[in-house]
Design an enzyme around this catalytic site. Structure first.
Site, PDB file in Angstrom:
ATOM      1  N   ASP A  61     -76.207 -25.738  44.323  1.00  0.00           N
ATOM      2  CA  ASP A  61     -77.666 -25.516  42.934  1.00  0.00           C
ATOM      3  C   ASP A  61     -77.431 -26.543  42.234  1.00  0.00           C
ATOM      4  O   ASP A  61     -78.292 -26.889  40.960  1.00  0.00           O
ATOM      5  CB  ASP A  61     -76.841 -23.896  42.553  1.00  0.00           C
ATOM      6  CG  ASP A  61     -76.992 -22.967  43.339  1.00  0.00           C
ATOM      7  OD1 ASP A  61     -78.327 -23.449  43.903  1.00  0.00           O
ATOM      8  OD2 ASP A  61     -76.387 -22.167  43.415  1.00  0.00           O
TER       9      ASP A  61
ATOM     10  N   GLN B 231     -66.696 -28.308  50.600  1.00  0.00           N
ATOM     11  CA  GLN B 231     -68.220 -28.920  50.246  1.00  0.00           C
ATOM     12  C   GLN B 231     -68.365 -29.982  51.386  1.00  0.00           C
ATOM     13  O   GLN B 231     -67.777 -30.698  51.951  1.00  0.00           O
ATOM     14  CB  GLN B 231     -67.981 -29.738  49.145  1.00  0.00           C
ATOM     15  CG  GLN B 231     -68.037 -28.715  47.639  1.00  0.00           C
ATOM     16  CD  GLN B 231     -67.890 -29.162  46.746  1.00  0.00           C
ATOM     17  OE1 GLN B 231     -68.315 -29.631  45.897  1.00  0.00           O
ATOM     18  NE2 GLN B 231     -67.058 -29.296  45.836  1.00  0.00           N
TER      19      GLN B 231
ATOM     20  N   GLU C  54     -49.623 -46.698  38.033  1.00  0.00           N
ATOM     21  CA  GLU C  54     -50.706 -46.353  38.426  1.00  0.00           C
ATOM     22  C   GLU C  54     -52.146 -46.527  38.651  1.00  0.00           C
ATOM     23  O   GLU C  54     -52.616 -47.769  39.569  1.00  0.00           O
ATOM     24  CB  GLU C  54     -50.536 -44.460  39.377  1.00  0.00           C
ATOM     25  CG  GLU C  54     -49.326 -44.573  40.066  1.00  0.00           C
ATOM     26  CD  GLU C  54     -48.175 -43.854  38.948  1.00  0.00           C
ATOM     27  OE1 GLU C  54     -47.478 -42.954  39.376  1.00  0.00           O
ATOM     28  OE2 GLU C  54     -48.307 -44.363  37.682  1.00  0.00           O
TER      29      GLU C  54
ATOM     30  N   HIS D 270     -63.081 -21.197  50.122  1.00  0.00           N
ATOM     31  CA  HIS D 270     -64.580 -22.643  50.166  1.00  0.00           C
ATOM     32  C   HIS D 270     -64.567 -23.814  50.616  1.00  0.00           C
ATOM     33  O   HIS D 270     -63.925 -24.499  49.608  1.00  0.00           O
ATOM     34  CB  HIS D 270     -65.951 -22.416  48.913  1.00  0.00           C
ATOM     35  CG  HIS D 270     -65.867 -22.754  48.040  1.00  0.00           C
ATOM     36  ND1 HIS D 270     -64.645 -22.729  47.111  1.00  0.00           N
ATOM     37  CD2 HIS D 270     -66.065 -24.120  47.741  1.00  0.00           C
ATOM     38  CE1 HIS D 270     -64.806 -23.047  46.332  1.00  0.00           C
ATOM     39  NE2 HIS D 270     -65.360 -24.103  45.616  1.00  0.00           N
TER      40      HIS D 270
END
Length: 347
Positions: free
Chosen positions: A78, A168, A320, A166
Protein backbone atom coordinates in the site's frame (compact mmCIF):
# COMPACT_ATOMS: atom_id res chain seq x y z
CA UNK A 1 56.96 -13.62 17.86
CA UNK A 2 54.13 -16.15 18.31
CA UNK A 3 52.99 -18.24 15.36
CA UNK A 4 49.93 -16.81 13.63
CA UNK A 5 46.65 -18.32 14.79
CA UNK A 6 43.52 -17.10 12.94
CA UNK A 7 41.43 -17.80 16.07
CA UNK A 8 43.60 -15.49 18.20
CA UNK A 9 45.32 -12.91 15.99
CA UNK A 10 43.95 -10.07 13.87
CA UNK A 11 44.00 -10.52 10.11
CA UNK A 12 42.24 -9.53 6.87
CA UNK A 13 39.98 -11.79 4.84
CA UNK A 14 39.08 -11.23 1.20
CA UNK A 15 35.48 -11.22 -0.05
CA UNK A 16 35.60 -12.11 -3.77
CA UNK A 17 31.89 -11.30 -4.18
CA UNK A 18 32.53 -7.66 -3.36
CA UNK A 19 36.27 -7.33 -4.09
CA UNK A 20 36.88 -6.00 -0.60
CA UNK A 21 38.56 -6.96 2.67
CA UNK A 22 37.14 -7.62 6.16
CA UNK A 23 39.15 -7.08 9.35
CA UNK A 24 38.90 -10.03 11.77
CA UNK A 25 39.90 -9.24 15.37
CA UNK A 26 39.20 -12.39 17.44
CA UNK A 27 41.06 -11.10 20.51
CA UNK A 28 38.41 -8.39 20.92
CA UNK A 29 35.79 -11.01 21.79
CA UNK A 30 37.35 -11.16 25.25
CA UNK A 31 36.61 -7.52 26.07
CA UNK A 32 33.86 -6.77 28.64
CA UNK A 33 30.62 -5.29 27.26
CA UNK A 34 29.19 -2.11 28.76
CA UNK A 35 27.36 -0.80 25.69
CA UNK A 36 23.71 -0.89 24.72
CA UNK A 37 21.68 -4.02 25.34
CA UNK A 38 18.41 -4.94 23.65
CA UNK A 39 15.22 -6.35 25.12
CA UNK A 40 14.33 -9.73 23.61
CA UNK A 41 10.84 -9.93 22.14
CA UNK A 42 8.88 -12.09 24.59
CA UNK A 43 5.30 -10.93 24.04
CA UNK A 44 3.21 -13.78 22.63
CA UNK A 45 1.71 -13.03 19.24
CA UNK A 46 -2.02 -13.79 18.98
CA UNK A 47 -3.14 -16.14 16.23
CA UNK A 48 -5.54 -13.50 14.95
CA UNK A 49 -5.54 -9.76 15.63
CA UNK A 50 -8.48 -7.74 14.24
CA UNK A 51 -6.18 -4.70 14.08
CA UNK A 52 -3.45 -6.43 12.05
CA UNK A 53 -3.88 -5.67 8.33
CA UNK A 54 -2.07 -8.87 7.31
CA UNK A 55 -4.64 -11.04 9.03
CA UNK A 56 -7.51 -12.45 6.92
CA UNK A 57 -10.61 -10.25 6.88
CA UNK A 58 -8.91 -7.12 8.25
CA UNK A 59 -9.04 -3.79 6.40
CA UNK A 60 -5.69 -2.31 5.34
CA UNK A 61 -4.75 1.39 5.28
CA UNK A 62 -5.70 1.51 1.60
CA UNK A 63 -9.27 0.50 2.44
CA UNK A 64 -8.79 -2.93 0.84
CA UNK A 65 -9.86 -5.85 3.00
CA UNK A 66 -7.36 -8.70 3.19
CA UNK A 67 -9.21 -11.78 1.91
CA UNK A 68 -9.67 -14.99 3.89
CA UNK A 69 -6.64 -16.77 2.46
CA UNK A 70 -5.63 -20.29 3.53
CA UNK A 71 -1.99 -20.56 2.41
CA UNK A 72 0.23 -17.77 1.10
CA UNK A 73 -1.19 -14.40 0.07
CA UNK A 74 0.51 -11.71 -2.04
CA UNK A 75 -0.61 -8.12 -2.58
CA UNK A 76 0.88 -4.88 -3.84
CA UNK A 77 2.33 -2.83 -0.99
CA UNK A 78 0.00 0.00 0.00
CA UNK A 79 3.04 2.30 0.42
CA UNK A 80 5.54 1.09 -2.22
CA UNK A 81 9.05 2.46 -2.65
CA UNK A 82 8.82 1.76 -6.40
CA UNK A 83 5.96 2.53 -8.79
CA UNK A 84 5.35 1.14 -12.26
CA UNK A 85 4.69 4.57 -13.76
CA UNK A 86 6.11 8.04 -13.17
CA UNK A 87 7.61 11.07 -14.94
CA UNK A 88 11.08 10.68 -16.45
CA UNK A 89 13.87 12.80 -14.90
CA UNK A 90 15.73 15.22 -17.16
CA UNK A 91 18.99 14.00 -18.64
CA UNK A 92 22.01 15.84 -17.23
CA UNK A 93 25.48 16.11 -18.77
CA UNK A 94 26.96 17.15 -15.42
CA UNK A 95 29.03 14.20 -14.09
CA UNK A 96 28.38 15.26 -10.48
CA UNK A 97 24.60 15.48 -10.70
CA UNK A 98 23.23 12.39 -12.40
CA UNK A 99 19.63 11.15 -12.17
CA UNK A 100 18.11 8.10 -13.80
CA UNK A 101 14.66 6.61 -14.15
CA UNK A 102 13.55 4.08 -11.52
CA UNK A 103 10.48 1.94 -12.08
CA UNK A 104 9.21 -1.15 -10.38
CA UNK A 105 6.73 -2.60 -7.95
CA UNK A 106 6.71 -3.72 -4.32
CA UNK A 107 4.67 -6.61 -3.00
CA UNK A 108 4.01 -8.10 0.42
CA UNK A 109 3.78 -11.85 0.78
CA UNK A 110 2.10 -13.41 3.82
CA UNK A 111 3.43 -16.87 4.63
CA UNK A 112 0.32 -18.17 6.43
CA UNK A 113 -3.06 -16.89 7.68
CA UNK A 114 -2.01 -17.38 11.33
CA UNK A 115 0.15 -14.75 13.02
CA UNK A 116 1.63 -17.05 15.67
CA UNK A 117 3.44 -19.47 13.33
CA UNK A 118 6.81 -19.47 11.60
CA UNK A 119 9.03 -21.79 9.57
CA UNK A 120 9.90 -23.98 12.54
CA UNK A 121 6.26 -24.51 13.55
CA UNK A 122 4.90 -24.99 10.03
CA UNK A 123 4.89 -28.34 8.25
CA UNK A 124 7.52 -28.90 5.59
CA UNK A 125 4.73 -28.89 3.00
CA UNK A 126 3.64 -25.42 4.17
CA UNK A 127 7.22 -24.16 3.83
CA UNK A 128 7.33 -25.68 0.33
CA UNK A 129 4.20 -23.64 -0.43
CA UNK A 130 6.12 -20.51 0.59
CA UNK A 131 9.07 -21.46 -1.62
CA UNK A 132 6.76 -22.20 -4.55
CA UNK A 133 5.28 -18.72 -4.18
CA UNK A 134 8.80 -17.21 -4.11
CA UNK A 135 9.49 -18.98 -7.40
CA UNK A 136 6.16 -17.86 -8.85
CA UNK A 137 6.83 -14.22 -7.95
CA UNK A 138 10.33 -14.40 -9.42
CA UNK A 139 8.99 -15.85 -12.67
CA UNK A 140 6.08 -13.41 -12.99
CA UNK A 141 7.93 -10.21 -12.13
CA UNK A 142 11.11 -11.40 -13.82
CA UNK A 143 9.40 -11.26 -17.22
CA UNK A 144 9.24 -7.48 -16.93
CA UNK A 145 11.91 -6.37 -14.47
CA UNK A 146 15.69 -6.69 -14.48
CA UNK A 147 15.91 -7.59 -10.78
CA UNK A 148 13.50 -9.29 -8.38
CA UNK A 149 14.56 -8.99 -4.74
CA UNK A 150 12.89 -11.34 -2.26
CA UNK A 151 13.71 -10.41 1.32
CA UNK A 152 12.44 -10.77 4.86
CA UNK A 153 13.10 -8.68 7.96
CA UNK A 154 12.44 -10.78 11.03
CA UNK A 155 11.96 -9.14 14.40
CA UNK A 156 11.65 -5.59 15.70
CA UNK A 157 15.45 -5.32 15.92
CA UNK A 158 15.53 -5.51 12.12
CA UNK A 159 12.79 -2.92 11.66
CA UNK A 160 9.91 -5.35 11.23
CA UNK A 161 6.81 -3.56 12.56
CA UNK A 162 4.32 -6.37 11.93
CA UNK A 163 4.68 -9.75 13.72
CA UNK A 164 2.63 -11.62 11.12
CA UNK A 165 4.93 -14.02 9.17
CA UNK A 166 5.66 -12.31 5.87
CA UNK A 167 8.32 -11.13 3.44
CA UNK A 168 8.57 -8.57 0.67
CA UNK A 169 9.18 -8.69 -3.08
CA UNK A 170 10.66 -5.62 -4.76
CA UNK A 171 11.11 -5.72 -8.53
CA UNK A 172 13.06 -2.98 -10.30
CA UNK A 173 13.89 -1.83 -13.82
CA UNK A 174 17.50 -1.34 -12.72
CA UNK A 175 20.18 -3.55 -11.19
CA UNK A 176 20.60 -2.54 -7.50
CA UNK A 177 24.07 -1.83 -6.13
CA UNK A 178 24.58 -5.16 -4.33
CA UNK A 179 23.45 -7.14 -7.36
CA UNK A 180 25.63 -5.05 -9.70
CA UNK A 181 28.74 -5.55 -7.56
CA UNK A 182 28.18 -9.30 -7.36
CA UNK A 183 27.47 -9.58 -11.07
CA UNK A 184 30.73 -7.84 -11.96
CA UNK A 185 32.86 -9.93 -9.61
CA UNK A 186 31.20 -13.25 -10.46
CA UNK A 187 31.73 -12.52 -14.17
CA UNK A 188 35.37 -11.54 -13.64
CA UNK A 189 36.07 -14.81 -11.83
CA UNK A 190 34.26 -16.86 -14.50
CA UNK A 191 36.16 -15.20 -17.34
CA UNK A 192 39.46 -15.91 -15.59
CA UNK A 193 38.82 -19.48 -14.36
CA UNK A 194 36.04 -20.77 -16.61
CA UNK A 195 33.97 -21.89 -13.60
CA UNK A 196 31.31 -20.20 -11.42
CA UNK A 197 32.87 -18.70 -8.30
CA UNK A 198 30.24 -19.90 -5.85
CA UNK A 199 30.31 -23.47 -7.20
CA UNK A 200 34.07 -23.57 -6.70
CA UNK A 201 33.57 -22.05 -3.27
CA UNK A 202 30.91 -24.47 -2.02
CA UNK A 203 32.95 -27.51 -3.14
CA UNK A 204 36.03 -26.22 -1.31
CA UNK A 205 34.00 -25.46 1.82
CA UNK A 206 32.57 -28.98 1.78
CA UNK A 207 36.10 -30.38 1.53
CA UNK A 208 37.42 -28.20 4.38
CA UNK A 209 34.34 -28.75 6.58
CA UNK A 210 35.28 -25.84 8.87
CA UNK A 211 32.39 -23.45 8.36
CA UNK A 212 29.53 -25.81 7.43
CA UNK A 213 26.48 -25.40 9.69
CA UNK A 214 24.19 -27.97 8.07
CA UNK A 215 23.69 -29.72 4.73
CA UNK A 216 21.40 -32.16 2.95
CA UNK A 217 21.28 -33.81 -0.46
CA UNK A 218 20.85 -30.53 -2.38
CA UNK A 219 21.88 -27.61 -0.17
CA UNK A 220 24.63 -26.38 2.14
CA UNK A 221 24.31 -23.67 4.79
CA UNK A 222 27.61 -22.22 5.96
CA UNK A 223 29.17 -19.18 7.60
CA UNK A 224 31.11 -17.52 4.73
CA UNK A 225 34.87 -17.25 5.11
CA UNK A 226 34.44 -13.50 4.57
CA UNK A 227 31.29 -13.06 6.71
CA UNK A 228 30.76 -9.57 8.16
CA UNK A 229 27.89 -10.13 10.60
CA UNK A 230 28.70 -12.38 13.61
CA UNK A 231 26.32 -15.22 12.68
CA UNK A 232 25.88 -14.49 8.97
CA UNK A 233 25.15 -17.57 6.86
CA UNK A 234 24.83 -18.40 3.18
CA UNK A 235 22.53 -20.97 1.56
CA UNK A 236 24.21 -22.60 -1.45
CA UNK A 237 23.14 -25.32 -3.90
CA UNK A 238 25.40 -28.32 -4.37
CA UNK A 239 24.63 -28.37 -8.10
CA UNK A 240 24.66 -25.37 -10.48
CA UNK A 241 21.55 -23.18 -10.38
CA UNK A 242 21.35 -19.68 -11.83
CA UNK A 243 17.92 -18.53 -10.66
CA UNK A 244 15.18 -19.51 -8.22
CA UNK A 245 13.13 -20.58 -11.24
CA UNK A 246 15.74 -23.27 -12.03
CA UNK A 247 14.95 -25.26 -8.89
CA UNK A 248 13.14 -28.60 -9.22
CA UNK A 249 10.34 -29.83 -6.97
CA UNK A 250 12.70 -32.13 -5.00
CA UNK A 251 15.18 -29.24 -4.56
CA UNK A 252 12.41 -27.02 -3.19
CA UNK A 253 11.36 -29.72 -0.74
CA UNK A 254 14.93 -30.19 0.51
CA UNK A 255 15.34 -26.40 0.67
CA UNK A 256 12.26 -26.20 2.89
CA UNK A 257 13.73 -28.76 5.27
CA UNK A 258 17.10 -27.08 5.55
CA UNK A 259 15.56 -23.61 6.07
CA UNK A 260 13.55 -25.01 8.96
CA UNK A 261 16.80 -26.32 10.44
CA UNK A 262 18.79 -23.07 10.19
CA UNK A 263 15.96 -21.03 11.72
CA UNK A 264 15.72 -23.55 14.58
CA UNK A 265 19.48 -23.35 15.14
CA UNK A 266 19.34 -19.55 15.17
CA UNK A 267 16.48 -19.52 17.69
CA UNK A 268 18.19 -22.11 19.89
CA UNK A 269 21.48 -20.20 19.99
CA UNK A 270 20.26 -17.50 22.37
CA UNK A 271 16.81 -18.95 23.16
CA UNK A 272 14.91 -16.19 21.40
CA UNK A 273 13.15 -15.37 18.13
CA UNK A 274 16.45 -14.69 16.37
CA UNK A 275 16.22 -11.45 14.35
CA UNK A 276 17.70 -11.19 10.87
CA UNK A 277 17.36 -9.88 7.36
CA UNK A 278 17.43 -12.60 4.75
CA UNK A 279 17.00 -12.76 1.01
CA UNK A 280 17.85 -14.44 -2.27
CA UNK A 281 20.26 -13.52 -5.07
CA UNK A 282 20.29 -15.05 -8.52
CA UNK A 283 21.05 -14.10 -12.10
CA UNK A 284 19.31 -10.93 -13.36
CA UNK A 285 15.90 -11.34 -14.97
CA UNK A 286 13.86 -9.08 -17.27
CA UNK A 287 14.99 -9.45 -20.90
CA UNK A 288 17.75 -11.75 -19.55
CA UNK A 289 15.33 -14.20 -17.90
CA UNK A 290 15.96 -16.89 -20.51
CA UNK A 291 19.61 -15.94 -20.99
CA UNK A 292 22.27 -18.36 -19.81
CA UNK A 293 24.48 -16.61 -17.24
CA UNK A 294 26.84 -19.37 -16.07
CA UNK A 295 28.86 -17.05 -13.84
CA UNK A 296 25.86 -16.80 -11.48
CA UNK A 297 24.94 -19.27 -8.72
CA UNK A 298 21.58 -18.81 -7.02
CA UNK A 299 22.01 -18.44 -3.24
CA UNK A 300 20.43 -17.14 -0.05
CA UNK A 301 21.86 -14.87 2.65
CA UNK A 302 20.98 -14.54 6.34
CA UNK A 303 22.25 -11.36 8.05
CA UNK A 304 21.53 -11.43 11.82
CA UNK A 305 22.65 -8.58 14.10
CA UNK A 306 23.08 -10.42 17.43
CA UNK A 307 26.63 -10.75 18.77
CA UNK A 308 26.97 -12.19 22.28
CA UNK A 309 23.46 -12.90 23.47
CA UNK A 310 19.80 -12.10 22.83
CA UNK A 311 20.45 -8.65 24.28
CA UNK A 312 23.82 -7.66 22.71
CA UNK A 313 23.97 -6.77 19.04
CA UNK A 314 26.73 -5.92 16.60
CA UNK A 315 26.80 -2.24 15.62
CA UNK A 316 28.12 -1.19 12.22
CA UNK A 317 29.48 2.21 13.26
CA UNK A 318 32.70 4.18 13.45
CA UNK A 319 35.44 2.14 11.80
CA UNK A 320 32.92 0.02 9.88
CA UNK A 321 31.24 3.07 8.36
CA UNK A 322 34.40 5.10 7.79
CA UNK A 323 37.00 2.46 6.94
CA UNK A 324 35.95 -1.17 6.41
CA UNK A 325 33.94 -4.04 7.87
CA UNK A 326 35.30 -5.58 11.10
CA UNK A 327 34.25 -8.62 13.11
CA UNK A 328 35.38 -10.10 16.44
CA UNK A 329 33.98 -13.64 16.42
CA UNK A 330 35.69 -15.76 13.75
CA UNK A 331 33.47 -17.37 11.10
CA UNK A 332 34.78 -20.76 12.21
CA UNK A 333 33.67 -20.20 15.81
CA UNK A 334 30.28 -18.89 14.69
CA UNK A 335 29.75 -21.96 12.51
CA UNK A 336 30.70 -24.24 15.40
CA UNK A 337 28.25 -22.53 17.75
CA UNK A 338 25.41 -22.82 15.23
CA UNK A 339 26.30 -26.38 14.26
CA UNK A 340 26.03 -27.49 17.89
CA UNK A 341 22.43 -26.30 18.17
CA UNK A 342 19.48 -28.68 17.93
CA UNK A 343 17.71 -28.96 14.58
CA UNK A 344 14.32 -28.46 16.26
CA UNK A 345 13.42 -25.18 17.92
CA UNK A 346 13.27 -25.03 21.70
CA UNK A 347 9.73 -25.08 23.06
Amino acid sequence: MAKFNPNEHQHLRYNPLRDEWILVSPHRALRPWSGQTETPQVEKTPRFDPRNPLCPGVERASGIVTPHYESTYVFTNDFPALLEEGPEPEVSDDPLFQTRSARGTCRVMCYHPYSDVYLTSLSTKEVVDIINEWVKQTAELGKKYLWVQLFENRGQLMGCSNPHPHCQVWASSFLPNEAKIKDENLLRYFEKHGRPLLQDYVHKELAKNERIVTENEDWVILVPYWAVWPFETMVLPKKPLQRFTDTSAPQRESLARILQIIVAKYDNLFKCNFPYSMGWHGAPTGPKLEEDMPHWTFHGIYLPPLLRSATVRKFMVGYELLAQAQRDLTPEKAAEMLREQCNQRFS
